[in-house]
Design a protein around this motif. Structure first.
Motif, PDB file in Angstrom:
ATOM      1  N   GLU A  59      56.099 -12.319  53.402  1.00 32.96           N
ATOM      2  CA  GLU A  59      54.984 -13.272  53.285  1.00 32.96           C
ATOM      3  C   GLU A  59      55.016 -13.773  51.957  1.00 32.96           C
ATOM      4  OE1 GLU A  59      51.261 -12.987  56.171  1.00 32.96           O
ATOM      5  OE2 GLU A  59      51.837 -10.865  55.560  1.00 32.96           O
ATOM      6  N   PHE A  60      54.649 -14.874  51.592  1.00 33.19           N
ATOM      7  CA  PHE A  60      54.527 -15.610  50.237  1.00 33.19           C
ATOM      8  C   PHE A  60      53.386 -16.519  50.356  1.00 33.19           C
ATOM      9  CE2 PHE A  60      55.908 -18.543  46.964  1.00 33.19           C
ATOM     10  CZ  PHE A  60      56.098 -17.843  45.835  1.00 33.19           C
ATOM     11  N   GLY A  61      52.759 -16.609  49.176  1.00 34.46           N
ATOM     12  CA  GLY A  61      51.778 -17.680  49.012  1.00 34.46           C
ATOM     13  C   GLY A  61      51.497 -17.799  47.519  1.00 34.46           C
ATOM     14  N   GLN A  62      51.246 -19.115  46.920  1.00 32.55           N
ATOM     15  CA  GLN A  62      51.374 -19.457  45.643  1.00 32.55           C
ATOM     16  C   GLN A  62      50.253 -20.430  45.294  1.00 32.55           C
ATOM     17  OE1 GLN A  62      54.982 -20.723  43.962  1.00 32.55           O
ATOM     18  NE2 GLN A  62      55.301 -21.945  45.433  1.00 32.55           N
ATOM     19  N   ASP A  63      49.587 -20.209  44.163  1.00 30.42           N
ATOM     20  CA  ASP A  63      48.715 -21.414  43.909  1.00 30.42           C
ATOM     21  C   ASP A  63      49.552 -22.041  42.452  1.00 30.42           C
ATOM     22  OD1 ASP A  63      46.662 -23.029  43.359  1.00 30.42           O
ATOM     23  OD2 ASP A  63      45.715 -21.438  42.044  1.00 30.42           O
ATOM     24  N   VAL A  64      49.958 -23.158  42.516  1.00 27.64           N
ATOM     25  CA  VAL A  64      50.586 -23.785  41.504  1.00 27.64           C
ATOM     26  C   VAL A  64      49.892 -24.907  40.809  1.00 27.64           C
ATOM     27  CG1 VAL A  64      52.830 -25.165  41.039  1.00 27.64           C
ATOM     28  CG2 VAL A  64      52.727 -23.489  42.955  1.00 27.64           C
ATOM     29  N   LYS A  65      49.601 -24.876  39.378  1.00 25.88           N
ATOM     30  CA  LYS A  65      48.920 -25.803  38.685  1.00 25.88           C
ATOM     31  C   LYS A  65      49.896 -26.027  37.477  1.00 25.88           C
ATOM     32  CE  LYS A  65      44.850 -25.255  40.608  1.00 25.88           C
ATOM     33  NZ  LYS A  65      44.985 -25.500  41.898  1.00 25.88           N
ATOM     34  N   ALA A  66      50.624 -26.964  37.759  1.00 21.52           N
ATOM     35  CA  ALA A  66      51.997 -27.171  36.842  1.00 21.52           C
ATOM     36  C   ALA A  66      52.413 -28.647  36.684  1.00 21.52           C
ATOM     37  CB  ALA A  66      52.965 -26.273  37.212  1.00 21.52           C
ATOM     38  N   CYS A  67      53.059 -28.877  35.834  1.00 19.47           N
ATOM     39  CA  CYS A  67      53.731 -30.630  35.897  1.00 19.47           C
ATOM     40  C   CYS A  67      54.508 -30.547  36.978  1.00 19.47           C
ATOM     41  CB  CYS A  67      54.498 -30.619  34.382  1.00 19.47           C
ATOM     42  SG  CYS A  67      56.005 -29.488  34.520  1.00 19.47           S
ATOM     43  N   ALA A  68      55.056 -31.673  37.215  1.00 17.21           N
ATOM     44  CA  ALA A  68      55.802 -31.939  38.415  1.00 17.21           C
ATOM     45  C   ALA A  68      57.260 -31.134  38.317  1.00 17.21           C
ATOM     46  CB  ALA A  68      56.297 -33.580  38.331  1.00 17.21           C
ATOM     47  N   LEU A  69      57.826 -30.910  37.351  1.00 15.80           N
ATOM     48  CA  LEU A  69      58.942 -30.088  36.950  1.00 15.80           C
ATOM     49  C   LEU A  69      58.798 -28.711  37.583  1.00 15.80           C
ATOM     50  CD1 LEU A  69      60.309 -31.173  33.732  1.00 15.80           C
ATOM     51  CD2 LEU A  69      61.115 -31.936  36.003  1.00 15.80           C
ATOM     52  N   GLY A  70      57.438 -28.072  36.990  1.00 20.13           N
ATOM     53  CA  GLY A  70      57.100 -26.756  37.491  1.00 20.13           C
ATOM     54  C   GLY A  70      56.689 -26.676  39.086  1.00 20.13           C
ATOM     55  N   GLN A  71      56.142 -27.718  39.549  1.00 17.44           N
ATOM     56  CA  GLN A  71      55.880 -27.947  40.911  1.00 17.44           C
ATOM     57  C   GLN A  71      57.192 -28.075  41.708  1.00 17.44           C
ATOM     58  OE1 GLN A  71      53.237 -31.132  41.798  1.00 17.44           O
ATOM     59  NE2 GLN A  71      51.853 -30.527  40.102  1.00 17.44           N
ATOM     60  N   ALA A  72      58.260 -28.797  41.313  1.00 17.67           N
ATOM     61  CA  ALA A  72      59.462 -28.916  41.944  1.00 17.67           C
ATOM     62  C   ALA A  72      60.071 -27.423  42.009  1.00 17.67           C
ATOM     63  CB  ALA A  72      60.334 -29.860  41.336  1.00 17.67           C
ATOM     64  N   ALA A  73      60.136 -26.803  41.028  1.00 22.15           N
ATOM     65  CA  ALA A  73      60.876 -25.386  40.948  1.00 22.15           C
ATOM     66  C   ALA A  73      60.023 -24.414  41.985  1.00 22.15           C
ATOM     67  CB  ALA A  73      60.789 -24.934  39.437  1.00 22.15           C
ATOM     68  N   ALA A  74      58.698 -24.562  41.860  1.00 20.25           N
ATOM     69  CA  ALA A  74      57.909 -23.872  42.924  1.00 20.25           C
ATOM     70  C   ALA A  74      58.229 -24.078  44.264  1.00 20.25           C
ATOM     71  CB  ALA A  74      56.362 -23.821  42.584  1.00 20.25           C
ATOM     72  N   SER A  75      58.601 -25.400  44.638  1.00 19.83           N
ATOM     73  CA  SER A  75      58.774 -25.758  45.844  1.00 19.83           C
ATOM     74  C   SER A  75      60.133 -25.326  46.326  1.00 19.83           C
ATOM     75  CB  SER A  75      58.888 -27.423  46.051  1.00 19.83           C
ATOM     76  OG  SER A  75      59.052 -27.720  47.172  1.00 19.83           O
ATOM     77  N   VAL A  76      61.157 -25.433  45.510  1.00 21.41           N
ATOM     78  CA  VAL A  76      62.577 -24.672  45.853  1.00 21.41           C
ATOM     79  C   VAL A  76      62.340 -23.339  45.919  1.00 21.41           C
ATOM     80  CG1 VAL A  76      64.826 -24.421  44.990  1.00 21.41           C
ATOM     81  CG2 VAL A  76      63.791 -26.649  44.592  1.00 21.41           C
ATOM     82  N   VAL A  77      61.768 -22.531  45.236  1.00 26.16           N
ATOM     83  CA  VAL A  77      61.524 -21.198  45.031  1.00 26.16           C
ATOM     84  C   VAL A  77      60.670 -20.782  46.639  1.00 26.16           C
ATOM     85  CG1 VAL A  77      60.381 -19.091  44.280  1.00 26.16           C
ATOM     86  CG2 VAL A  77      61.481 -20.704  42.970  1.00 26.16           C
ATOM     87  N   ALA A  78      59.888 -21.473  46.710  1.00 25.87           N
ATOM     88  CA  ALA A  78      58.866 -21.163  48.316  1.00 25.87           C
ATOM     89  C   ALA A  78      59.778 -21.315  49.297  1.00 25.87           C
ATOM     90  CB  ALA A  78      57.682 -21.928  48.074  1.00 25.87           C
ATOM     91  N   SER A  79      60.779 -22.332  49.264  1.00 21.80           N
ATOM     92  CA  SER A  79      61.374 -22.631  50.376  1.00 21.80           C
ATOM     93  C   SER A  79      62.429 -21.671  50.748  1.00 21.80           C
ATOM     94  CB  SER A  79      61.922 -24.065  50.507  1.00 21.80           C
ATOM     95  OG  SER A  79      62.871 -24.126  49.628  1.00 21.80           O
ATOM     96  N   SER A  80      62.864 -20.834  49.709  1.00 20.61           N
ATOM     97  CA  SER A  80      63.877 -19.810  49.950  1.00 20.61           C
ATOM     98  C   SER A  80      63.532 -18.347  49.758  1.00 20.61           C
ATOM     99  CB  SER A  80      65.130 -20.143  48.820  1.00 20.61           C
ATOM    100  OG  SER A  80      65.477 -21.638  48.779  1.00 20.61           O
ATOM    101  N   ILE A  81      62.128 -18.200  49.775  1.00 16.43           N
ATOM    102  CA  ILE A  81      61.941 -16.770  49.002  1.00 16.43           C
ATOM    103  C   ILE A  81      61.861 -15.768  50.268  1.00 16.43           C
ATOM    104  CG2 ILE A  81      59.410 -17.134  49.154  1.00 16.43           C
ATOM    105  CD1 ILE A  81      61.352 -15.669  46.356  1.00 16.43           C
ATOM    106  N   ILE A  82      61.576 -16.155  51.487  1.00 13.75           N
ATOM    107  CA  ILE A  82      61.429 -15.062  52.536  1.00 13.75           C
ATOM    108  C   ILE A  82      62.408 -14.427  52.783  1.00 13.75           C
ATOM    109  CG2 ILE A  82      60.535 -14.627  54.747  1.00 13.75           C
ATOM    110  CD1 ILE A  82      58.240 -15.651  53.057  1.00 13.75           C
ATOM    111  N   GLY A  83      62.504 -13.202  52.746  1.00 22.71           N
ATOM    112  CA  GLY A  83      63.387 -12.291  52.962  1.00 22.71           C
ATOM    113  C   GLY A  83      64.422 -11.920  51.744  1.00 22.71           C
ATOM    114  N   ARG A  84      63.847 -12.223  50.670  1.00 25.07           N
ATOM    115  CA  ARG A  84      64.689 -11.956  49.501  1.00 25.07           C
ATOM    116  C   ARG A  84      64.323 -10.641  48.808  1.00 25.07           C
ATOM    117  NH1 ARG A  84      68.029 -14.237  51.422  1.00 25.07           N
ATOM    118  NH2 ARG A  84      67.308 -16.244  51.883  1.00 25.07           N
TER     119      ARG A  84
END
Length: 147
Positions: A59-84
């Motif tokens: 399970e994964f949850g995150q609170d992101v308070k970042a610029c669009a680049l940090g948000q985009a990175a967080a989005s990619v990470v979250a979409s791939s993180i389960i099972g890692r």
């Protein structure tokens, strides 16, 4: 010095779309571990909650308070993180850092979506924000293993 055109190219439609649709933005009620990372330069923060079973993120949850680049990175990470595993997350972090700082290729699958951030190489003041989600996840994995 950057021109307005350079910034427009940096904030591509794909980056903005990722930033607008970050998965797993709800914090977990009972995480195995929580870690927060902050970029001292821009003030961006990412707080990550994980649940780990058998060495893998379940399970994964995150609170992101970042610029669009940090948000985009967080989005990619979250979409791939389960099972890692921790090793997979550390590899992705190291490959992302090398991509940004050493012109290395984008991280390997399943984190290959981070290639969208290649244009950010020239914006060193944004690197720390881009790294936050993976760094916080590694910190949380280390905490989970220590517990």
């Amino acid at each position: 010095m950057s021109t307005d055109t350079d910034l427009i190219k940096l904030y591509s439609g794909r980056i903005l779309a990722l930033a607008a649709d970050i998965p797993f933005t709800d914090r977990l009620a009972a995480p195995t571990a929580t870690a927060k990372r902050r970029s001292p330069l821009c003030g961006s923060t990412v707080t990550v909650d994980i649940t780990v079973q058998d060495g893998k993120i379940t399970e994964f949850g995150q609170d992101v308070k970042a610029c669009a680049l940090g948000q985009a990175a967080a989005s990619v990470v979250a979409s791939s993180i389960i099972g890692r595993t921790r090793a997979e997350v550390e590899l992705a972090r190291d490959q992302l850092k090398a991509m940004l700082k050493s012109d290395a290729p984008a991280p390997e699958a399943p984190f290959d979506g981070l290639e969208v951030l290649i244009p950010a190489r020239d914006y060193k003041n944004r690197h720390a924000s881009i790294m936050l989600s993976l760094e916080a996840t590694v910190d949380a994995m280390q905490q989970a293993e220590s517990a």
